[in-house]
Write a protein that holds these residues in place. Sequence first.
Motif, mmCIF file in Angstrom:
data_model
loop_
_atom_site.group_PDB
_atom_site.id
_atom_site.type_symbol
_atom_site.label_atom_id
_atom_site.label_comp_id
_atom_site.label_asym_id
_atom_site.label_seq_id
_atom_site.Cartn_x
_atom_site.Cartn_y
_atom_site.Cartn_z
ATOM 1 N N GLY A 20 0.818 -1.212 0.000
ATOM 2 C CA GLY A 20 0.000 0.000 0.000
ATOM 3 C C GLY A 20 0.849 1.258 0.000
ATOM 4 N N LEU A 21 1.881 1.282 0.837
ATOM 5 C CA LEU A 21 2.778 2.440 0.872
ATOM 6 C C LEU A 21 3.547 2.567 -0.440
ATOM 7 C CD1 LEU A 21 4.062 2.120 4.539
ATOM 8 C CD2 LEU A 21 2.485 3.853 3.636
ATOM 9 N N LEU A 22 3.964 1.438 -0.992
ATOM 10 C CA LEU A 22 4.675 1.452 -2.265
ATOM 11 C C LEU A 22 3.779 1.948 -3.393
ATOM 12 C CD1 LEU A 22 7.384 0.743 -3.614
ATOM 13 C CD2 LEU A 22 6.474 -1.567 -3.986
ATOM 14 N N SER A 23 2.505 1.590 -3.337
ATOM 15 C CA SER A 23 1.576 2.025 -4.394
ATOM 16 C C SER A 23 1.452 3.546 -4.432
ATOM 17 C CB SER A 23 0.196 1.384 -4.198
ATOM 18 O OG SER A 23 -0.532 2.002 -3.152
ATOM 19 N N ARG A 24 1.651 4.206 -3.293
ATOM 20 C CA ARG A 24 1.594 5.672 -3.250
ATOM 21 C C ARG A 24 2.825 6.293 -3.907
ATOM 22 N NH1 ARG A 24 -2.280 7.326 0.470
ATOM 23 N NH2 ARG A 24 -1.269 9.120 1.391
ATOM 24 N N LYS A 25 3.929 5.546 -3.915
ATOM 25 C CA LYS A 25 5.173 6.043 -4.518
ATOM 26 C C LYS A 25 5.238 5.762 -6.019
ATOM 27 C CE LYS A 25 7.095 7.190 -0.554
ATOM 28 N NZ LYS A 25 7.004 8.558 -0.136
ATOM 29 N N LEU A 26 4.497 4.752 -6.468
ATOM 30 C CA LEU A 26 4.586 4.318 -7.860
ATOM 31 C C LEU A 26 3.393 4.746 -8.712
ATOM 32 C CD1 LEU A 26 5.887 0.679 -7.227
ATOM 33 C CD2 LEU A 26 7.229 2.714 -7.763
ATOM 34 N N THR A 27 2.712 5.792 -8.316
ATOM 35 C CA THR A 27 1.498 6.213 -9.028
ATOM 36 C C THR A 27 1.744 6.508 -10.504
ATOM 37 O OG1 THR A 27 1.839 8.494 -8.333
ATOM 38 C CG2 THR A 27 0.377 7.151 -6.979
ATOM 39 N N VAL A 28 2.939 6.926 -10.846
ATOM 40 C CA VAL A 28 3.271 7.245 -12.237
ATOM 41 C C VAL A 28 3.244 5.992 -13.109
ATOM 42 C CG1 VAL A 28 5.044 8.259 -13.734
ATOM 43 C CG2 VAL A 28 4.731 9.120 -11.425
ATOM 44 N N TYR A 29 3.548 4.846 -12.513
ATOM 45 C CA TYR A 29 3.670 3.601 -13.267
ATOM 46 C C TYR A 29 2.415 2.738 -13.260
ATOM 47 C CZ TYR A 29 8.489 5.024 -12.596
ATOM 48 O OH TYR A 29 9.646 5.757 -12.564
ATOM 49 N N ILE A 30 1.444 3.106 -12.459
ATOM 50 C CA ILE A 30 0.222 2.314 -12.321
ATOM 51 C C ILE A 30 -0.876 2.950 -13.164
ATOM 52 C CG2 ILE A 30 -1.496 1.438 -10.682
ATOM 53 C CD1 ILE A 30 0.659 1.703 -8.487
ATOM 54 N N PRO A 31 -1.596 2.159 -13.969
ATOM 55 C CA PRO A 31 -2.695 2.724 -14.762
ATOM 56 C C PRO A 31 -3.712 3.444 -13.868
ATOM 57 C CG PRO A 31 -2.268 0.443 -15.397
ATOM 58 C CD PRO A 31 -1.426 0.727 -14.183
ATOM 59 N N HIS A 32 -4.250 4.539 -14.365
ATOM 60 C CA HIS A 32 -5.146 5.392 -13.572
ATOM 61 C C HIS A 32 -6.320 4.614 -12.973
ATOM 62 C CE1 HIS A 32 -7.169 8.929 -12.135
ATOM 63 N NE2 HIS A 32 -8.261 8.568 -12.792
ATOM 64 N N ILE A 33 -6.948 3.752 -13.740
ATOM 65 C CA ILE A 33 -8.123 3.022 -13.247
ATOM 66 C C ILE A 33 -7.773 2.133 -12.053
ATOM 67 C CG2 ILE A 33 -7.907 1.078 -14.852
ATOM 68 C CD1 ILE A 33 -11.226 2.683 -13.704
ATOM 69 N N ILE A 34 -6.562 1.614 -12.020
ATOM 70 C CA ILE A 34 -6.109 0.814 -10.876
ATOM 71 C C ILE A 34 -5.638 1.734 -9.759
ATOM 72 C CG2 ILE A 34 -4.359 -0.848 -10.097
ATOM 73 C CD1 ILE A 34 -4.510 -2.063 -12.927
ATOM 74 N N ASN A 35 -4.969 2.798 -10.145
ATOM 75 C CA ASN A 35 -4.385 3.731 -9.190
ATOM 76 C C ASN A 35 -5.426 4.347 -8.246
ATOM 77 O OD1 ASN A 35 -2.070 4.891 -8.198
ATOM 78 N ND2 ASN A 35 -2.114 6.598 -9.608
ATOM 79 N N ILE A 36 -6.624 4.610 -8.766
ATOM 80 C CA ILE A 36 -7.635 5.263 -7.923
ATOM 81 C C ILE A 36 -8.220 4.325 -6.862
ATOM 82 C CG2 ILE A 36 -8.229 7.077 -9.560
ATOM 83 C CD1 ILE A 36 -10.614 5.441 -10.465
ATOM 84 N N TYR A 37 -8.041 3.027 -7.037
ATOM 85 C CA TYR A 37 -8.619 2.065 -6.100
ATOM 86 C C TYR A 37 -7.591 1.279 -5.291
ATOM 87 C CZ TYR A 37 -12.904 2.865 -8.728
ATOM 88 O OH TYR A 37 -13.979 3.451 -9.318
ATOM 89 N N ILE A 38 -6.374 1.174 -5.766
ATOM 90 C CA ILE A 38 -5.413 0.223 -5.182
ATOM 91 C C ILE A 38 -5.086 0.515 -3.711
ATOM 92 C CG2 ILE A 38 -3.308 1.360 -6.012
ATOM 93 C CD1 ILE A 38 -2.270 -1.565 -6.537
ATOM 94 N N GLY A 39 -4.834 1.763 -3.380
ATOM 95 C CA GLY A 39 -4.467 2.092 -1.999
ATOM 96 C C GLY A 39 -5.569 1.754 -1.014
ATOM 97 N N ASP A 40 -6.792 2.155 -1.332
ATOM 98 C CA ASP A 40 -7.920 1.883 -0.432
ATOM 99 C C ASP A 40 -8.280 0.398 -0.411
ATOM 100 O OD1 ASP A 40 -8.415 4.523 0.553
ATOM 101 O OD2 ASP A 40 -9.179 5.027 -1.431
ATOM 102 N N SER A 41 -8.129 -0.274 -1.541
ATOM 103 C CA SER A 41 -8.395 -1.716 -1.573
ATOM 104 C C SER A 41 -7.378 -2.462 -0.712
ATOM 105 C CB SER A 41 -8.348 -2.241 -3.012
ATOM 106 O OG SER A 41 -9.407 -1.712 -3.767
ATOM 107 N N LEU A 42 -6.122 -2.070 -0.809
ATOM 108 C CA LEU A 42 -5.087 -2.703 0.017
ATOM 109 C C LEU A 42 -5.293 -2.387 1.495
ATOM 110 C CD1 LEU A 42 -1.972 -2.193 -2.266
ATOM 111 C CD2 LEU A 42 -3.010 -4.380 -1.634
ATOM 112 N N TRP A 43 -5.731 -1.159 1.794
ATOM 113 C CA TRP A 43 -6.006 -0.797 3.189
ATOM 114 C C TRP A 43 -7.106 -1.697 3.758
ATOM 115 C CZ3 TRP A 43 -10.141 1.343 5.973
ATOM 116 C CH2 TRP A 43 -9.813 1.824 7.250
ATOM 117 N N ALA A 44 -8.179 -1.882 2.990
ATOM 118 C CA ALA A 44 -9.287 -2.725 3.447
ATOM 119 C C ALA A 44 -8.844 -4.190 3.561
ATOM 120 C CB ALA A 44 -10.473 -2.598 2.493
ATOM 121 N N LEU A 45 -8.023 -4.645 2.623
ATOM 122 C CA LEU A 45 -7.497 -6.003 2.698
ATOM 123 C C LEU A 45 -6.650 -6.174 3.954
ATOM 124 C CD1 LEU A 45 -7.100 -8.813 1.450
ATOM 125 C CD2 LEU A 45 -5.256 -7.832 0.051
ATOM 126 N N MET A 46 -5.866 -5.149 4.282
ATOM 127 C CA MET A 46 -5.058 -5.206 5.501
ATOM 128 C C MET A 46 -5.953 -5.255 6.749
ATOM 129 S SD MET A 46 -2.758 -2.654 7.645
ATOM 130 C CE MET A 46 -4.207 -1.699 7.698
#
Length: 131
Positions: A20-46
């Motif tokens: 989750g923390l890494l996803s915040r650093k790699l936003t440039v490399y992650i497609p936008h549609i995934i980027n808008i959900y990945i952090g919160d999805s990982l937080w909920a999974l955690m």
Amino acid sequence: MNKRNRWVYLLLAIIIMGAGLLSRKLTVYIPHIINIYIGDSLWALMIFVGAGFLFPKEKTKMIGMFAIVFCYFIEFTQLYHAPWIDDIRKTTLGGLILGYGFLWSDILAYSIGIAIGMSWEYYRYRFKKSA
């Protein structure tokens, strides 16, 4: 439901936090549609995995219910803005835990993260029984 191995769930929680923390650093490399959900999805999974760690004997359904209620509760508290809670949100840890502002897309992201956790558990234990 077999008893969850707490060490496995602790390790998973740490890995998910790191992702989750890494996803915040790699936003440039992650497609936008995934980027808008990945952090919160990982937080909920955690949160789901953390609940599994805290309650190793509970059924997957109960862990999922606990996690979804917890995540939704935190999201809805973001509608409340008072100086004391906004001061907490201004800190790095406070912002990561409490968030900043209510978004319906976060509700969807939490649902996705918890669904991933529940699916993983159902399949893991389903195939473990038949093996």
